[in-house]
Write a protein that holds these residues in place. Structure first.
Motif, mmCIF file in Angstrom:
data_model
loop_
_atom_site.group_PDB
_atom_site.id
_atom_site.type_symbol
_atom_site.label_atom_id
_atom_site.label_comp_id
_atom_site.label_asym_id
_atom_site.label_seq_id
_atom_site.Cartn_x
_atom_site.Cartn_y
_atom_site.Cartn_z
ATOM 1 N N MET A 196 0.827 -1.211 0.000
ATOM 2 C CA MET A 196 0.000 0.000 0.000
ATOM 3 C C MET A 196 0.861 1.261 0.000
ATOM 4 S SD MET A 196 -3.118 0.172 2.681
ATOM 5 C CE MET A 196 -2.278 0.805 4.098
ATOM 6 N N GLU A 256 2.298 8.614 -6.713
ATOM 7 C CA GLU A 256 2.513 10.051 -6.473
ATOM 8 C C GLU A 256 3.671 10.562 -7.326
ATOM 9 O OE1 GLU A 256 1.140 12.518 -4.809
ATOM 10 O OE2 GLU A 256 -0.408 11.374 -3.785
ATOM 11 N N GLN A 298 -4.926 23.642 5.402
ATOM 12 C CA GLN A 298 -5.898 22.549 5.361
ATOM 13 C C GLN A 298 -6.831 22.616 4.156
ATOM 14 O OE1 GLN A 298 -7.922 22.343 9.155
ATOM 15 N NE2 GLN A 298 -6.569 20.691 9.809
ATOM 16 N N ALA A 313 -6.019 23.806 1.209
ATOM 17 C CA ALA A 313 -5.287 23.776 -0.064
ATOM 18 C C ALA A 313 -5.638 22.502 -0.830
ATOM 19 C CB ALA A 313 -3.789 23.828 0.202
ATOM 20 N N GLU A 314 -5.716 22.631 -2.143
ATOM 21 C CA GLU A 314 -6.121 21.487 -2.952
ATOM 22 C C GLU A 314 -4.938 20.793 -3.624
ATOM 23 O OE1 GLU A 314 -9.527 22.508 -5.439
ATOM 24 O OE2 GLU A 314 -10.155 23.937 -3.892
ATOM 25 N N ARG A 356 0.603 18.439 -1.441
ATOM 26 C CA ARG A 356 0.868 17.433 -0.403
ATOM 27 C C ARG A 356 1.684 16.250 -0.908
ATOM 28 N NH1 ARG A 356 -4.279 19.253 0.362
ATOM 29 N NH2 ARG A 356 -4.654 20.222 2.376
ATOM 30 N N GLY A 357 1.921 16.183 -2.208
ATOM 31 C CA GLY A 357 2.525 14.999 -2.801
ATOM 32 C C GLY A 357 3.913 14.668 -2.282
ATOM 33 N N LEU A 390 3.979 13.431 1.231
ATOM 34 C CA LEU A 390 3.403 12.084 1.282
ATOM 35 C C LEU A 390 4.437 11.044 0.838
ATOM 36 C CD1 LEU A 390 0.745 10.702 1.961
ATOM 37 C CD2 LEU A 390 -0.018 11.121 -0.380
ATOM 38 N N SER A 393 -2.697 12.169 -3.675
ATOM 39 C CA SER A 393 -2.903 13.556 -3.235
ATOM 40 C C SER A 393 -3.767 14.342 -4.221
ATOM 41 C CB SER A 393 -1.565 14.253 -3.009
ATOM 42 O OG SER A 393 -0.850 14.364 -4.219
ATOM 43 N N ILE A 451 -11.183 17.823 -1.312
ATOM 44 C CA ILE A 451 -11.157 19.099 -0.588
ATOM 45 C C ILE A 451 -11.858 20.187 -1.414
ATOM 46 C CG2 ILE A 451 -9.636 20.911 0.339
ATOM 47 C CD1 ILE A 451 -7.576 18.566 0.824
ATOM 48 N N MET A 466 -5.083 5.664 5.194
ATOM 49 C CA MET A 466 -3.671 5.966 5.406
ATOM 50 C C MET A 466 -3.310 7.346 4.846
ATOM 51 S SD MET A 466 -0.384 4.013 3.749
ATOM 52 C CE MET A 466 -0.713 4.721 2.111
ATOM 53 N N VAL A 467 -3.765 7.647 3.631
ATOM 54 C CA VAL A 467 -3.456 8.946 3.012
ATOM 55 C C VAL A 467 -4.087 10.081 3.825
ATOM 56 C CG1 VAL A 467 -3.865 10.382 0.961
ATOM 57 C CG2 VAL A 467 -3.079 8.022 0.700
ATOM 58 N N LEU A 524 -1.892 10.410 7.069
ATOM 59 C CA LEU A 524 -0.536 10.933 6.855
ATOM 60 C C LEU A 524 -0.540 12.417 6.503
ATOM 61 C CD1 LEU A 524 1.237 8.047 4.888
ATOM 62 C CD2 LEU A 524 1.765 8.848 7.192
ATOM 63 N N THR A 525 -1.626 12.881 5.895
ATOM 64 C CA THR A 525 -1.720 14.294 5.520
ATOM 65 C C THR A 525 -2.473 15.099 6.585
ATOM 66 O OG1 THR A 525 -3.716 13.792 4.260
ATOM 67 C CG2 THR A 525 -1.640 13.836 3.034
ATOM 68 N N SER A 526 -2.873 14.431 7.645
ATOM 69 C CA SER A 526 -3.684 15.046 8.727
ATOM 70 C C SER A 526 -5.016 15.585 8.217
ATOM 71 C CB SER A 526 -2.909 16.179 9.429
ATOM 72 O OG SER A 526 -1.730 15.672 9.992
ATOM 73 N N MET A 527 -5.454 15.129 7.076
ATOM 74 C CA MET A 527 -6.723 15.618 6.537
ATOM 75 C C MET A 527 -7.920 14.836 7.066
ATOM 76 S SD MET A 527 -6.040 18.306 4.996
ATOM 77 C CE MET A 527 -7.660 18.620 4.308
ATOM 78 N N LYS A 583 -8.845 15.086 9.910
ATOM 79 C CA LYS A 583 -9.522 16.016 10.822
ATOM 80 C C LYS A 583 -10.531 16.882 10.063
ATOM 81 C CE LYS A 583 -5.408 16.346 13.741
ATOM 82 N NZ LYS A 583 -4.440 15.657 12.860
ATOM 83 N N VAL A 584 -10.279 17.078 8.771
ATOM 84 C CA VAL A 584 -11.165 17.908 7.943
ATOM 85 C C VAL A 584 -12.200 17.038 7.231
ATOM 86 C CG1 VAL A 584 -11.224 19.540 6.006
ATOM 87 C CG2 VAL A 584 -9.312 19.584 7.620
#
Lengths: 140, 110
Positions: free
Chosen positions: A42, A50, A103, A105-106, A109-110, A113, B55, B62, B86-87, B90-93, B95-96
């Motif tokens: 995974m 990514e 938070q 932002a679209e 993050r790649g 990650l 992402s 989002i 997991m994604v 790891l991105t703390s998203m 919470k959103v």
């Protein structure tokens, strides 16, 4: 010399179709080696996709030759390894350091990650080829 | 990736089937945008059949969340699979975009 248990390779134009093609190669690899732990499959799959997407989205051609991408995947007894190259490409622009975007932002993050998912990431450039090597040491 | 939707009593349920990556992310944005334009602003994205998200896919979710809120509604996600979870973590998203166990639970308390 480390034994390679299984491998897959893809090379083609750096277009959107490369993303699913590389993903199919990864699925095929896990199909051949089901004993690779789910968590390793995974995380490695996510990092490779990514990185493939980053090349397709951001790589720019250095000249008239079209951008090409190659992805070489190797499974070793305690390591998963991917070598991704962008051919006929300009050097990457901007920072290759991971960011922490807001938070809402679209994008952006790649890179963070990828770094969270693999053990090492290296970059090299030779002639007009940018190469990233990702490795993940197995959790066994 | 395939998208479909079903209008429920208090929300619209979008089902995403396949890989939510840079290829399918714009399709999700367009699909949800049309739903919102048609008046469905309370949306649950059911990810039970979404086997993968990167992402780009997260960015699309989002964007859809922001669009739903701007229209006076909300967007929630349900039935996430381990890779998607997991994604999000790891991105703390997470919470959103807090994952709900089922689509039915997502708007059950409001």
């Amino acid at each position: 010399m480390t034994d390679i248990l299984a491998s897959r390779s893809y090379r083609g134009l750096a277009t959107e179709s490369a993303v699913d093609a590389v993903h199919n190669e990864l699925d095929s690899l896990w199909g051949e080696l089901p004993l690779v732990q789910d968590m390793d499959q995974m995380t490695f799959t996510t990092a490779v996709i990514e990185s493939t997407s980053n090349i397709v989205k951001h790589a720019e051609p250095a000249g008239e030759d079209p951008l090409e991408i190659s992805v070489d995947l190797e499974v070793r007894p305690s390591q998963l390894r991917a070598r991704l190259s962008a051919y006929h490409a300009k050097p990457p622009y901007g920072s290759m350091e991971p960011r922490t975007p807001d938070q809402d932002a679209e994008s952006g993050r790649g890179l963070a990650l990828i770094q969270a998912l693999v053990t090492t990431v290296t970059f090299e450039r030779q002639d007009a080829t940018n190469t990233w090597v990702l490795s993940r040491t197995s959790q066994d | 990736m395939k998208f479909s939707y079903e209008t429920k009593e208090s929300y619209a349920e979008v089902k995403a089937d396949g890989r939510l990556n840079m290829v399918s992310a714009p399709e999700l944005r367009e699909f949800v945008s049309e739903l919102i334009s048609d008046g469905s602003t309370r949306i649950v994205v059911n990810l039970e059949q979404a086997v993968f998200m990167d992402s780009s896919g997260l960015g699309a979710l989002i964007g859809c969340l922001k669009a739903a809120r701007q229209a006076g509604g909300d967007l929630r996600i349900a039935a996430v699979q381990p890779q998607v979870k997991m994604v999000l973590q790891l991105t703390s998203m997470d919470k959103v975009l807090t994952p709900y166990a089922t689509a039915e639970e997502a708007f059950s308390n409001d």
